[in-house]
Design a protein around this motif. Structure first.
Motif, PDB file in Angstrom:
ATOM      1  N   VAL A   9       0.631  -1.102   0.106  1.00  0.00           N
ATOM      2  CA  VAL A   9      -0.260   0.217  -0.123  1.00  0.00           C
ATOM      3  C   VAL A   9       1.264   0.937   0.026  1.00  0.00           C
ATOM      4  N   VAL A  10       0.589   2.104  -0.297  1.00  0.00           N
ATOM      5  CA  VAL A  10       1.397   3.573  -0.315  1.00  0.00           C
ATOM      6  C   VAL A  10       0.584   4.489   0.504  1.00  0.00           C
ATOM      7  N   PRO A  11       1.143   4.553   1.498  1.00  0.00           N
ATOM      8  CA  PRO A  11       0.802   5.837   2.577  1.00  0.00           C
ATOM      9  C   PRO A  11      -0.178   6.987   2.050  1.00  0.00           C
ATOM     10  N   ASP A  12      -0.906   7.380   2.166  1.00  0.00           N
ATOM     11  CA  ASP A  12      -1.754   8.440   1.119  1.00  0.00           C
ATOM     12  C   ASP A  12      -2.587   8.743   1.668  1.00  0.00           C
ATOM     13  N   ALA A  47       1.301  11.478   5.055  1.00  0.00           N
ATOM     14  CA  ALA A  47       1.984  10.846   3.971  1.00  0.00           C
ATOM     15  C   ALA A  47       3.537  10.742   3.711  1.00  0.00           C
ATOM     16  N   GLU A  48       3.753  11.849   4.081  1.00  0.00           N
ATOM     17  CA  GLU A  48       4.894  12.494   3.763  1.00  0.00           C
ATOM     18  C   GLU A  48       6.226  12.362   4.531  1.00  0.00           C
ATOM     19  N   GLN A  49       6.142  12.244   5.898  1.00  0.00           N
ATOM     20  CA  GLN A  49       6.992  11.613   7.040  1.00  0.00           C
ATOM     21  C   GLN A  49       6.854  10.475   6.516  1.00  0.00           C
ATOM     22  N   LEU A  50       5.705   9.357   6.034  1.00  0.00           N
ATOM     23  CA  LEU A  50       5.732   8.105   5.827  1.00  0.00           C
ATOM     24  C   LEU A  50       7.182   7.579   4.238  1.00  0.00           C
ATOM     25  N   ARG A  51       6.586   8.242   3.386  1.00  0.00           N
ATOM     26  CA  ARG A  51       7.078   7.830   2.531  1.00  0.00           C
ATOM     27  C   ARG A  51       9.240   8.263   3.155  1.00  0.00           C
ATOM     28  N   GLY A  52       8.938   9.691   3.890  1.00  0.00           N
ATOM     29  CA  GLY A  52      10.468   9.008   3.449  1.00  0.00           C
ATOM     30  C   GLY A  52      11.474   8.307   5.151  1.00  0.00           C
TER      31      GLY A  52
END
Length: 141
Positions: free
Chosen positions: A56-59, A68-73
């Motif tokens: 899953v893409v965190p969004d 979502a930005e924090q998780l992507r980083g």
């Protein structure tokens, strides 16, 4: 009483790239690929187990934009890896996957629990590749 895991979830940065990596490169089986209410997710299965891993893409709508930005980083830096994948022959699997372009960050090394290596998926998730020793024999010695 808990009897085991029913599903493992892994955050990735790109579903199609992750599906290609886990299915075509690692040899996982395809599962469900679903989109509902603007949210897409899919499952893959390890070759010899029926435990699905949901990619899953965190969004949105699951998380807000800031989260979502924090998780992507964190994903890209390798901080949200799930654990270890088992193999019967760590060195052979290491060479096979390296030839397929898998990014290894540690070559196989003998450890007290088995032979172990480390790699990353295209999103940056950190995985261990482990050929486990008989831990019952280690505990009793």
């Amino acid at each position: 009483m808990i009897t085991g895991f029913a599903l493992v979830c892994l955050n990735v940065l790109d579903l199609d790239e992750a599906k290609t990596f886990y299915v075509d490169t690692l040899g996982f089986k395809e599962g469900i690929d679903m989109e509902r209410d603007g949210f897409r997710w899919l499952t893959v299965y390890p070759p010899q187990q029926d435990l699905p891993m949901m990619l899953v893409v965190p969004d949105a709508p699951v998380v807000d934009g800031e989260t979502a930005e924090q998780l992507r980083g964190l994903i890209a830096k390798g901080y949200l890896g799930l654990g270890s994948m088992a193999t019967d022959d760590c060195w052979a699997t290491f060479h096979e996957l390296k030839a397929k372009g898998v990014e290894f960050i540690e070559e196989p090394e003998d450890r007290f629990y088995g032979i172990d290596a480390a790699f990353r998926d295209p999103s940056g998730n950190h995985w261990r590749l482990t050929q486990p020793k008989n831990l019952d024999a280690i505990r009793s010695s």
